[in-house]
Design an enzyme around this catalytic site. Structure first.
Site, mmCIF file in Angstrom:
data_model
loop_
_atom_site.group_PDB
_atom_site.id
_atom_site.type_symbol
_atom_site.label_atom_id
_atom_site.label_comp_id
_atom_site.label_asym_id
_atom_site.label_seq_id
_atom_site.Cartn_x
_atom_site.Cartn_y
_atom_site.Cartn_z
ATOM 1 N N TYR A 1 22.656 63.171 -30.239
ATOM 2 C CA TYR A 1 23.535 63.542 -29.114
ATOM 3 C C TYR A 1 24.295 64.827 -29.428
ATOM 4 C CZ TYR A 1 22.628 58.817 -27.355
ATOM 5 O OH TYR A 1 22.021 57.673 -26.893
ATOM 6 N N ILE B 1 19.193 54.624 -23.714
ATOM 7 C CA ILE B 1 18.087 55.572 -23.898
ATOM 8 C C ILE B 1 17.323 55.090 -25.127
ATOM 9 C CG2 ILE B 1 19.656 57.182 -25.062
ATOM 10 C CD1 ILE B 1 17.866 59.482 -24.084
ATOM 11 N N TYR B 2 16.075 54.776 -24.926
ATOM 12 C CA TYR B 2 15.247 54.243 -26.016
ATOM 13 C C TYR B 2 13.886 54.927 -25.999
ATOM 14 C CZ TYR B 2 18.220 50.156 -27.002
ATOM 15 O OH TYR B 2 19.244 49.329 -27.370
ATOM 16 N N ASN C 1 25.014 54.120 -35.902
ATOM 17 C CA ASN C 1 23.725 54.670 -35.461
ATOM 18 C C ASN C 1 23.695 56.192 -35.696
ATOM 19 O OD1 ASN C 1 21.282 55.210 -34.220
ATOM 20 N ND2 ASN C 1 21.753 54.083 -32.339
ATOM 21 N N GLY D 1 12.843 61.761 -26.699
ATOM 22 C CA GLY D 1 14.282 61.558 -26.476
ATOM 23 C C GLY D 1 14.916 62.818 -25.901
ATOM 24 N N LYS D 2 14.524 63.955 -26.439
ATOM 25 C CA LYS D 2 15.055 65.231 -25.936
ATOM 26 C C LYS D 2 14.758 65.405 -24.444
ATOM 27 C CE LYS D 2 14.312 70.183 -26.587
ATOM 28 N NZ LYS D 2 13.676 71.197 -27.421
#
Ligand SMILES: CC(C)(COP(=O)(O)OP(=O)(O)OC[C@H]1O[C@@H](n2cnc3c(N)ncnc32)[C@H](O)[C@@H]1OP(=O)(O)O)[C@@H](O)C(=O)NCCC(=O)NCCS
Length: 185
Positions: free
Chosen positions: A142, A96-97, A135, A108-109
């Site tokens: 997350y 996921i980028y 990270n 991202g959400k």
């Protein structure tokens, strides 16, 4: 910012190569040696590797479009395409980028929610992923979306042995809860 999430196919492999390679270098080049980055990229970001992944019926790639621009991408794996466990009850978020220009604007959400909704609709039990233990931003992200650490494994970036944390979010508990309420009425 509202995005459009579209599944991509083999005909998009060249653009996927450019996007995924660029986003990988932007995210991680400053944290790793050029040799380790190049070694990993030379295996993972090639037309051949990405074509194989796109052709796998248990892997799905999506681009996130902001207007007409690709602002991010997502790779999901089912069944044997998962990089570990290969649990048919699970969905893996392998990648996921979000483009660095568009981060912190809830793209991202929307991507992670898309994956969670998909897995829940498909009645899967949990959704999981591996994330580099250095990270911090991604780990926090997350956790904010209900993922919990449940293990770790080694990950080779070129010659550098790194630790990936494994995180998962259970899905079926809430659905089962709703079923039992319905049944008891
Ligand atoms: C991790 C990643 C996918 C998150 O994408 P993103 O689009 O930045 O995510 P969001 O905007 O939804 O959320 C990021 C942060 O912005 C903050 N944010 C979002 N909208 C906000 C707003 N309107 N005002 C203030 N803060 C906001 C959130 O609080 C969130 O913080 P948190 O991560 O501590 O919860 C992105 O940073 C990324 O691509 N990183 C590089 C690649 C990577 O590490 N991928 C994961 C590999 S496992």
């Amino acid at each position: 910012m509202s995005i459009n999430i579209k599944q991509i196919g083999l005909s998009d492999v060249q653009i996927l190569l450019n996007v995924s390679r660029d986003m990988f270098f932007t995210a991680f080049a400053h944290l790793n040696t050029p040799d380790d980055m190049a070694a990993y990229a030379s295996k993972s970001f090639t037309i051949e590797t990405l074509s194989e992944e796109l052709a796998n019926p248990d892997s799905y790639f999506y681009f996130a479009y902001l207007n007409d621009e690709i602002a991010g991408y997502l790779k999901l794996n089912y069944n044997k395409a998962q990089t570990e466990f290969q649990d048919p009850e699970a969905l893996e978020i392998e990648r996921i980028y979000v483009d660095s220009r568009f981060q912190n604007q809830q793209i991202g959400k929307q991507l992670v929610q898309f994956a969670i909704d998909k897995a829940a609709t498909e009645n899967l039990t949990y959704i999981w992923l591996g994330v580099w233990d250095a990270n911090d931003k991604a780990i926090r992200f997350y956790e904010r979306h209900g993922f919990e650490i449940f293990g770790s494994h080694d990950f080779m970036l070129g010659s550098d042995k790194q630790t990936d944390l494994l995180m998962k979010k259970p899905l079926l508990a809430s659905l089962k809860g709703r079923d039992s309420i319905r049944l008891s009425v």
